[in-house]
Write a protein that holds these residues in place. Structure first.
Motif, PDB file in Angstrom:
ATOM      1  N   PRO A  21       0.810  -1.225   0.000  1.00  0.00           N
ATOM      2  CA  PRO A  21       0.000   0.000   0.000  1.00  0.00           C
ATOM      3  C   PRO A  21       0.841   1.271   0.000  1.00  0.00           C
ATOM      4  CG  PRO A  21      -0.095  -1.078   2.144  1.00  0.00           C
ATOM      5  CD  PRO A  21       0.594  -2.021   1.217  1.00  0.00           C
ATOM      6  N   GLN A  47      -6.270  -0.079  -1.494  1.00  0.00           N
ATOM      7  CA  GLN A  47      -5.440  -0.190  -0.294  1.00  0.00           C
ATOM      8  C   GLN A  47      -4.620   1.068  -0.007  1.00  0.00           C
ATOM      9  OE1 GLN A  47      -4.959  -1.852  -3.162  1.00  0.00           O
ATOM     10  NE2 GLN A  47      -2.854  -2.636  -3.400  1.00  0.00           N
ATOM     11  N   ARG A 107     -11.034   7.000   0.777  1.00  0.00           N
ATOM     12  CA  ARG A 107      -9.569   6.921   0.661  1.00  0.00           C
ATOM     13  C   ARG A 107      -8.910   8.291   0.711  1.00  0.00           C
ATOM     14  NH1 ARG A 107      -7.796   5.267  -4.217  1.00  0.00           N
ATOM     15  NH2 ARG A 107      -9.719   5.995  -5.170  1.00  0.00           N
ATOM     16  N   THR A 122      -2.020   0.477  10.022  1.00  0.00           N
ATOM     17  CA  THR A 122      -1.239   0.375   8.784  1.00  0.00           C
ATOM     18  C   THR A 122      -0.105   1.381   8.779  1.00  0.00           C
ATOM     19  OG1 THR A 122      -3.193  -0.347   7.545  1.00  0.00           O
ATOM     20  CG2 THR A 122      -1.310   0.430   6.270  1.00  0.00           C
TER      21      THR A 122
END
Length: 285
Positions: free
Chosen positions: A34, A110, A135, A158
Motif C-alpha cells: 500500500p 489499499q 480513501r 497500517t
C-alpha cells in the motif's frame, strides 16, 4: 493568500504536473504494497473550465485544450488524457481534475491520500468534492505543517513504507518559498527517507532557480531529478515561460518515461522557442 487555481486550471503547468504525477503513480503502484500520498497544496481538487475564472484567463485552451486536439502518441500522455476524459465522464465535459482527483483515480483501494488546503473556501470545496471517497482525507491545514505531522505515515494499524508527497505551492512568497521547501524536504527525508517527493516550480528568471537546484543536490536522498517544460522562449521575466518538477527519490525508469514524453508535450503545446529537459541533479548510485 490571494491565489486561486481556478484561474489557471488545465494550463501548460498543469499538463506537465499531471502527466508527471500519473506516471509516478503508475510506477509506484507496480508493486503491491500500500501507498500513502500527501498533497500539501491541494486546492479544491476539481475545476470547471467553463467557469468565469477559467474563461477570464483562457489558459486551459493552450494547455489541456491544445493537447487533447494534438494527442501525441505516448503512453504517459495517453494515460493523462484518459484520466481527464474519465473526470469529464463523471463530472461533465467542462471539468478538469486537480491533483487530489488524479491521485484518487490512479491509486488503489489499499492506498490512502491526504489532501491539505489552507484557504477556507477552497478547503470547504475540497472536502465536499471528496466526501464520498473514504480513501481521500481532506485537511484544512498548512501543507508544510502536515508534512511534520503526518510523516512517516500511519493510519490505524497500517504503516506505509512507500508513497509520495506532492508540494505545489502558489509561490506568493516567491523566492522565499524555495527556502521553506528545502527545509521541509530535509526534515521529511529524515523521518520518511523511502518516500518520493515531488515539487512543482514556475520558471520565470532561470538564474533565480540555480540556488534552489544547488541546495537540492545536498538533500539526503538517493536521487534528484529535474523535468522541465518551457512553452515560451526562456527570455521574459514578466510571465511564466514554463515550469518544472523536482523529483526526489523518483522510482526506477521514471526518468526515461519523462525524457521521451516531454519533447512531445513541447511540440504539442509550445510556441516557437519552446524547450524541455530531463536531467539528474543527483544520480542514484
Amino acid at each position: 493568500m490571494n491565489y486561486r487555481h481556478a484561474f489557471h486550471a488545465g494550463n501548460h503547468a498543469d499538463v506537465l504536473k499531471h502527466v508527471t504525477l500519473l506516471a509516478l503513480c503508475d510506477a509506484l503502484t507496480a508493486k503491491p504494497t500500500p501507498l500513502f500520498a500527501l498533497d500539501t497544496h491541494a486546492g479544491r481538487g476539481l475545476y470547471a473550465l467553463d467557469s468565469a475564472s477559467a474563461q477570464r484567463t483562457g489558459e486551459a485552451e493552450g494547455g489541456i485544450g491544445r493537447l487533447m486536439a494534438e494527442a501525441p502518441k505516448h503512453p504517459a500522455i495517453a494515460r493523462y488524457l484518459s484520466a481527464v476524459r474519465a473526470c469529464r465522464a463523471e463530472h461533465g465535459n467542462a471539468s478538469y481534475p486537480g491533483s487530489p482527483w488524479l491521485l484518487g483515480h490512479a491509486l488503489r483501494e489499499q492506498d490512502r491520500i491526504a489532501a491539505c488546503e489552507l484557504m477556507p473556501e477552497e478547503a470547504t470545496q475540497l472536502e465536499a468534492n471528496f466526501a464520498a471517497n473514504p480513501r481521500v482525507a481532506a485537511h484544512t491545514r498548512d501543507g508544510y505543517a502536515a508534512m511534520k505531522a503526518l510523516l512517516p505515515p500511519r493510519i490505524g494499524t497500517t504503516r506505509f513504507a512507500r508513497g509520495l508527497v506532492l508540494i505545489d505551492p502558489p509561490y506568493e512568497a516567491q523566492l522565499e518559498e524555495f527556502d521553506t521547501i528545502i527545509g521541509a524536504l530535509r526534515d521529511a527525508l529524515v523521518r520518511w527517507p523511502q518516500g518520493t517527493y515531488v515539487v512543482w516550480y514556475p520558471i520565470k528568471r532561470r538564474r533565480s532557480l540555480l540556488p534552489f537546484f544547488r541546495r537540492a543536490t545536498t538533500l539526503p536522498a538517493k536521487g534528484v531529478l529535474l523535468a522541465e517544460l518551457m512553452v515560451h522562449p526562456d527570455d521574459s521575466p514578466l510571465r511564466m515561460n514554463g515550469s518544472g518538477m523536482l523529483l526526489v527519490n523518483p522510482p526506477w525508469q521514471l526518468d526515461q518515461t519523462l525524457q521521451s514524453a516531454l519533447p512531445l508535450l513541447q511540440r504539442a503545446i509550445g510556441e516557437a522557442g519552446a524547450a524541455s529537459r530531463t536531467e539528474w541533479l543527483k544520480r542514484p548510485a
